[in-house]
Design a protein around this motif. Structure first.
Motif, PDB file in Angstrom:
ATOM      1  N   GLU A 142      62.498  39.537  29.709  1.00 38.45           N
ATOM      2  CA  GLU A 142      61.643  38.432  30.142  1.00 38.45           C
ATOM      3  C   GLU A 142      60.784  38.851  31.324  1.00 38.45           C
ATOM      4  O   GLU A 142      59.606  38.499  31.414  1.00 38.45           O
ATOM      5  N   ASN A 143      61.364  39.621  32.236  1.00 39.71           N
ATOM      6  CA  ASN A 143      60.583  40.144  33.364  1.00 39.71           C
ATOM      7  C   ASN A 143      59.407  40.974  32.864  1.00 39.71           C
ATOM      8  O   ASN A 143      58.272  40.819  33.339  1.00 39.71           O
ATOM      9  N   ASP A 144      59.649  41.868  31.890  1.00 44.41           N
ATOM     10  CA  ASP A 144      58.580  42.707  31.348  1.00 44.41           C
ATOM     11  C   ASP A 144      57.511  41.860  30.668  1.00 44.41           C
ATOM     12  O   ASP A 144      56.311  42.142  30.785  1.00 44.41           O
ATOM     13  N   HIS A 145      57.946  40.823  29.949  1.00 44.99           N
ATOM     14  CA  HIS A 145      56.997  39.945  29.257  1.00 44.99           C
ATOM     15  C   HIS A 145      56.084  39.245  30.255  1.00 44.99           C
ATOM     16  O   HIS A 145      54.851  39.214  30.067  1.00 44.99           O
ATOM     17  N   ILE A 146      56.651  38.681  31.306  1.00 39.74           N
ATOM     18  CA  ILE A 146      55.849  37.970  32.306  1.00 39.74           C
ATOM     19  C   ILE A 146      54.929  38.947  33.037  1.00 39.74           C
ATOM     20  O   ILE A 146      53.743  38.654  33.264  1.00 39.74           O
ATOM     21  N   MET A 147      55.454  40.120  33.378  1.00 36.55           N
ATOM     22  CA  MET A 147      54.619  41.130  34.031  1.00 36.55           C
ATOM     23  C   MET A 147      53.449  41.535  33.147  1.00 36.55           C
ATOM     24  O   MET A 147      52.313  41.691  33.611  1.00 36.55           O
ATOM     25  N   ARG A 148      53.724  41.718  31.857  1.00 39.31           N
ATOM     26  CA  ARG A 148      52.687  42.159  30.917  1.00 39.31           C
ATOM     27  C   ARG A 148      51.571  41.126  30.798  1.00 39.31           C
ATOM     28  O   ARG A 148      50.381  41.469  30.788  1.00 39.31           O
ATOM     29  N   GLU A 149      51.940  39.846  30.727  1.00 43.45           N
ATOM     30  CA  GLU A 149      50.930  38.791  30.628  1.00 43.45           C
ATOM     31  C   GLU A 149      50.113  38.698  31.916  1.00 43.45           C
ATOM     32  O   GLU A 149      48.894  38.510  31.880  1.00 43.45           O
ATOM     33  N   LYS A 150      50.795  38.835  33.053  1.00 45.44           N
ATOM     34  CA  LYS A 150      50.084  38.791  34.335  1.00 45.44           C
ATOM     35  C   LYS A 150      49.165  40.001  34.474  1.00 45.44           C
ATOM     36  O   LYS A 150      48.031  39.891  34.970  1.00 45.44           O
ATOM     37  N   TYR A 151      49.631  41.156  34.030  1.00 44.24           N
ATOM     38  CA  TYR A 151      48.816  42.373  34.087  1.00 44.24           C
ATOM     39  C   TYR A 151      47.593  42.235  33.194  1.00 44.24           C
ATOM     40  O   TYR A 151      46.492  42.670  33.560  1.00 44.24           O
ATOM     41  N   LYS A 152      47.776  41.630  32.033  1.00 51.07           N
ATOM     42  CA  LYS A 152      46.649  41.440  31.121  1.00 51.07           C
ATOM     43  C   LYS A 152      45.561  40.603  31.775  1.00 51.07           C
ATOM     44  O   LYS A 152      44.364  40.925  31.689  1.00 51.07           O
ATOM     45  N   ASP A 153      45.954  39.519  32.448  1.00 55.42           N
ATOM     46  CA  ASP A 153      44.980  38.683  33.151  1.00 55.42           C
ATOM     47  C   ASP A 153      44.287  39.487  34.248  1.00 55.42           C
ATOM     48  O   ASP A 153      43.058  39.402  34.422  1.00 55.42           O
ATOM     49  N   ALA A 154      45.083  40.255  35.001  1.00 52.47           N
ATOM     50  CA  ALA A 154      44.516  41.063  36.082  1.00 52.47           C
ATOM     51  C   ALA A 154      43.559  42.119  35.540  1.00 52.47           C
ATOM     52  O   ALA A 154      42.498  42.385  36.128  1.00 52.47           O
ATOM     53  N   TYR A 155      43.923  42.712  34.413  1.00 52.96           N
ATOM     54  CA  TYR A 155      43.084  43.737  33.785  1.00 52.96           C
ATOM     55  C   TYR A 155      41.753  43.157  33.347  1.00 52.96           C
ATOM     56  O   TYR A 155      40.687  43.755  33.557  1.00 52.96           O
ATOM     57  N   ASN A 156      41.773  41.971  32.738  1.00 51.48           N
ATOM     58  CA  ASN A 156      40.533  41.334  32.283  1.00 51.48           C
ATOM     59  C   ASN A 156      39.614  41.023  33.458  1.00 51.48           C
ATOM     60  O   ASN A 156      38.381  41.132  33.341  1.00 51.48           O
ATOM     61  N   VAL A 157      40.189  40.646  34.595  1.00 53.93           N
ATOM     62  CA  VAL A 157      39.395  40.388  35.796  1.00 53.93           C
ATOM     63  C   VAL A 157      38.739  41.672  36.279  1.00 53.93           C
ATOM     64  O   VAL A 157      37.540  41.700  36.599  1.00 53.93           O
ATOM     65  N   VAL A 158      39.511  42.760  36.321  1.00 47.52           N
ATOM     66  CA  VAL A 158      38.990  44.044  36.806  1.00 47.52           C
ATOM     67  C   VAL A 158      37.876  44.555  35.898  1.00 47.52           C
ATOM     68  O   VAL A 158      36.821  44.987  36.380  1.00 47.52           O
ATOM     69  N   ILE A 159      38.099  44.505  34.586  1.00 52.26           N
ATOM     70  CA  ILE A 159      37.090  45.005  33.641  1.00 52.26           C
ATOM     71  C   ILE A 159      35.789  44.228  33.766  1.00 52.26           C
ATOM     72  O   ILE A 159      34.689  44.789  33.655  1.00 52.26           O
ATOM     73  N   LYS A 160      35.893  42.930  34.023  1.00 54.85           N
ATOM     74  CA  LYS A 160      34.681  42.104  34.165  1.00 54.85           C
ATOM     75  C   LYS A 160      33.925  42.447  35.441  1.00 54.85           C
ATOM     76  O   LYS A 160      32.688  42.539  35.442  1.00 54.85           O
ATOM     77  N   GLN A 161      34.638  42.667  36.538  1.00 53.18           N
ATOM     78  CA  GLN A 161      33.984  42.926  37.819  1.00 53.18           C
ATOM     79  C   GLN A 161      33.604  44.397  37.993  1.00 53.18           C
ATOM     80  O   GLN A 161      32.692  44.717  38.749  1.00 53.18           O
ATOM     81  N   TYR A 162      34.326  45.278  37.286  1.00 54.29           N
ATOM     82  CA  TYR A 162      34.090  46.718  37.415  1.00 54.29           C
ATOM     83  C   TYR A 162      33.938  47.322  36.025  1.00 54.29           C
ATOM     84  O   TYR A 162      34.881  47.922  35.492  1.00 54.29           O
ATOM     85  N   PRO A 163      32.776  47.145  35.407  1.00 51.27           N
ATOM     86  CA  PRO A 163      32.582  47.610  34.020  1.00 51.27           C
ATOM     87  C   PRO A 163      32.753  49.115  33.832  1.00 51.27           C
ATOM     88  O   PRO A 163      32.970  49.573  32.716  1.00 51.27           O
ATOM     89  N   ASN A 164      32.646  49.893  34.930  1.00 50.37           N
ATOM     90  CA  ASN A 164      32.837  51.348  34.836  1.00 50.37           C
ATOM     91  C   ASN A 164      34.279  51.758  35.148  1.00 50.37           C
ATOM     92  O   ASN A 164      34.546  52.940  35.413  1.00 50.37           O
TER      93      ASN A 164
END
Length: 269
Positions: free
Chosen positions: A170-192
């Protein structure tokens, strides 16, 4: 793992549909001549190949040798699998029991820094019975834990005072979902982002993961420095109050390994 190059999938990989549908639904566009359709397909193939080249380069230039990502979904999972141990360490390590963090108004936290006061849908279980906690049972145990708050004690102080537990899965699942959100934010702000060094990628992901979109987006000076390829200035602009000196120094050095952190961190906390 031995590195192997990935080619752009042929249209057969899309279930045998016509090539123009496989590459972006070109056939559905009204009024395109055969030449225009061919040009569109060629453009789409080029973009897919460029994307795959970036994914391949990510794999080649990384110390982490997980499965080679072949699409955007696998790409995010690749970064997560690469970074999760570092992020968990930065969050204080894996604690299967709930504890109170060091905030002025302490939050109930569990696992690798999962804030239970702000994260919905986390499955927790009772330390004594091993059964999943109902919302009512969780509320009771949470209130009991908060009554035991002591501002000068570390997380381990709460281990025998908390009946709230989390399973590693469950810890890995929650971390993975939170990381996915964080990743989408980074990709949007830093396209390179994919072109940055592994250290620079890890620094951005750690910040986005820990801060959340709203706070992370406020680091405008850092973003401007990165867009200007000024990594030394980006490192200086990355400081997070309340994140601890060691974590901040790690972030700064990931951005710019040659930075003089001793001079910059004097008087910081």
């Amino acid at each position: 793992m031995t590195y192997r190059s990935q080619a752009v999938p042929s249209y057969a990989a899309y279930g045998g549909v016509p090539e123009e549908e496989a590459y972006g639904g070109v056939s559905l566009e009204i009024g395109l001549s055969p030449a225009q359709r061919s040009a569109k397909i060629a453009e789409r193939k080029k973009k897919l190949q460029e994307q795959q080249n970036r994914l391949n380069n990510t794999y080649q230039n990384s110390d982490y040798k997980g499965s080679i990502p072949t699409n955007e979904q696998e790409e995010y999972l690749y970064y997560f699998n690469r970074d999760k141990e570092d992020i968990c360490k930065n969050e204080g390590g894996m604690r299967p029991y709930a504890y109170l963090d060091s905030a002025e108004r302490p939050n109930t936290t569990i696992g690798c820094g999962i804030n239970l006061d702000q994260t919905r849908g986390v499955k927790t279980y009772h330390a004594q019975t091993g059964k999943l906690l109902t919302p009512q049972e969780y509320a009771y145990e949470d209130a009991r834990l908060k009554r035991s708050h002591h501002p000068n004690f570390s997380a381990s102080y709460y281990e025998d005072k908390s009946n709230i537990r989390i399973a590693p899965e469950e810890n890995d699942h929650i971390m993975r979902e939170k990381y996915k959100d964080a990743y989408n934010v980074v990709i949007k702000q830093y396209p390179n982002f994919r072109e940055y060094t592994e250290g620079q990628q890890k620094a951005l992901m750690d910040m986005s993961y820990a801060l959340g979109q709203s706070k992370f987006s406020k680091y405008k000076n850092m973003r401007a420095a990165i867009h200007n390829n000024n990594w030394e200035q980006a490192a200086k602009e990355s400081w997070r109050n309340g994140s601890g000196i060691e974590r901040n120094i790690d972030t700064m050095k990931n951005f710019y390994p040659k930075i003089n952190t001793d001079a910059f961190t004097k008087g910081k906390k």
